[in-house]
Design a protein around this motif. Structure first.
Motif, mmCIF file in Angstrom:
data_model
loop_
_atom_site.group_PDB
_atom_site.id
_atom_site.type_symbol
_atom_site.label_atom_id
_atom_site.label_comp_id
_atom_site.label_asym_id
_atom_site.label_seq_id
_atom_site.Cartn_x
_atom_site.Cartn_y
_atom_site.Cartn_z
ATOM 1 N N TYR A 171 5.982 -19.623 55.207
ATOM 2 C CA TYR A 171 6.668 -20.864 55.726
ATOM 3 C C TYR A 171 5.573 -22.069 56.067
ATOM 4 C CZ TYR A 171 9.851 -23.707 58.407
ATOM 5 O OH TYR A 171 10.176 -24.908 59.210
ATOM 6 N N TRP B 104 11.580 -14.735 49.277
ATOM 7 C CA TRP B 104 11.742 -13.677 50.495
ATOM 8 C C TRP B 104 13.132 -13.326 50.765
ATOM 9 C CZ3 TRP B 104 7.803 -11.706 52.406
ATOM 10 C CH2 TRP B 104 6.286 -12.263 52.471
ATOM 11 N N CYS C 147 6.093 -13.810 55.500
ATOM 12 C CA CYS C 147 7.261 -14.990 55.425
ATOM 13 C C CYS C 147 6.681 -16.014 56.260
ATOM 14 C CB CYS C 147 8.432 -14.338 55.879
ATOM 15 S SG CYS C 147 9.677 -15.629 55.612
#
Length: 322
Positions: free
Chosen positions: A184, A223, A180
């Motif tokens: 991001y 996610w 993640c």
């Protein structure tokens, strides 16, 4: 959008003037104070809790047929259907991969195909794809950037079927990252390399909200969570820089001194409007004094600023035109 007033306030900011974006349209003037063309758009003018639950700003597809026709006539506002947006963005992908644009002739072998996504994984080519800077001019609600809904019907479009160039960048990020944190990081870079400008304030706000919601939708798809409050504010700040309000003929913020907004029903643009001239009168130019020297005109509108996220500095959009 469920991130509160802080995010909305950020999405209303004009980074050039350090104020809020303007209505830049006479459609709302009958509502009274605060809705004039050169007034700033403020939360208390558009949020339902301040407007008796009335939705002041709506996407084009939700407007009446009369309102759509009026905006087409007055502002030349015509939205491109999704199938045409998709094929044009396909041509961008064809160009990135060094192939002849085939988006209008060979639908199956054009655009971001599975074969091309696999190719992006080789030698880090996907990072170049994500960082490729793209701009939608006069973007309206930004259908080339993202497609959370069908602009002709208003129907929701599943994440996997979206066709905007930001949608495609985020799809590649999902395929090419494993955590993640990395997702991001590279999704933010995808956003930083996606740009658009628009004259009318209501369209620009819708475009900014669409881009924000697109980021959230892709994050949830990858996610199963949305951005934190801190992440949401960061995303909104990037969007407020990358999607800006501009008169494309002058590369400046809409201004009552440079761009009079027409109020006559049947007026048409003249060659003088195109070249940036306007008839002088005493409201914008002082009288000539007895020595024959005129006083200085009212200040011209500010040239629009955008942000170069790689160089970490703002610059005028006009400077990119050479």
């Amino acid at each position: 959008m469920s991130y509160g007033l802080d995010v909305l306030s950020c999405l209303l900011v004009d980074r050039t003037t350090k104020k809020n974006i303007l209505w830049a349209d006479n459609e709302y003037v009958m509502r009274g104070k605060g809705y004039e063309p050169y007034d700033e758009i403020a939360p208390d003018l558009i949020l339902p809790k301040f407007t008796s639950n009335e939705r002041i700003i709506e996407p084009r597809v939700a407007k009446s047929a009369y309102a759509q026709a009026w905006r087409t006539k007055q502002k030349a506002e015509v939205f491109t259907p999704p199938w045409l947006c998709r094929r044009m963005v396909d041509c961008l992908d064809d160009a990135f991969f060094g192939d002849e644009p085939a988006g209008f002739t060979d639908e199956l072998n054009s655009g971001l195909t599975e074969e091309r996504i696999a190719k992006l994984g080789n030698d880090g080519l996907w990072k170049k794809y994500v960082d490729n800077r793209l701009l939608e001019i006069t973007c309206g609600e930004a259908p080339y950037v993202c497609s959370p809904y069908d602009t002709t019907t208003g129907d929701y479009v599943p994440v996997a079927e979206r066709i905007g160039f930001l949608d495609r960048k985020l799809r590649v990020v999902k395929r090419c990252t494993d955590t993640c944190e990395d997702w991001y990081k590279w999704s933010v870079r995808a956003l930083q390399s996606s740009y658009g400008y628009e004259f009318q304030g209501d369209n620009l706000l819708i475009a900014r909200i669409n881009v924000f919601n697109t980021f959230c939708d892709h994050m949830n798809d990858a996610w199963n969570r949305g951005p934190t409050e801190k992440e949401a504010r960061c995303i909104a700040r990037i969007i407020s820089w990358n999607f800006w309000q501009m008169d494309g003929l002058r590369c400046c913020v809409p201004s009552e001194w440079d761009v009079p907004i027409e109020t006559e029903e049947d007026s048409q643009m003249s060659m003088f409007d195109i070249e940036g001239f306007m008839v002088e009168d005493k409201s914008v130019t002082e009288d000539i004094d007895e020595k024959g020297q005129g006083q200085e005109r009212m200040p011209s509108a500010q040239k629009c600023l955008i942000f170069d996220w790689r160089a970490r500095k703002p610059q005028t959009y006009e400077s990119l035109k050479g």
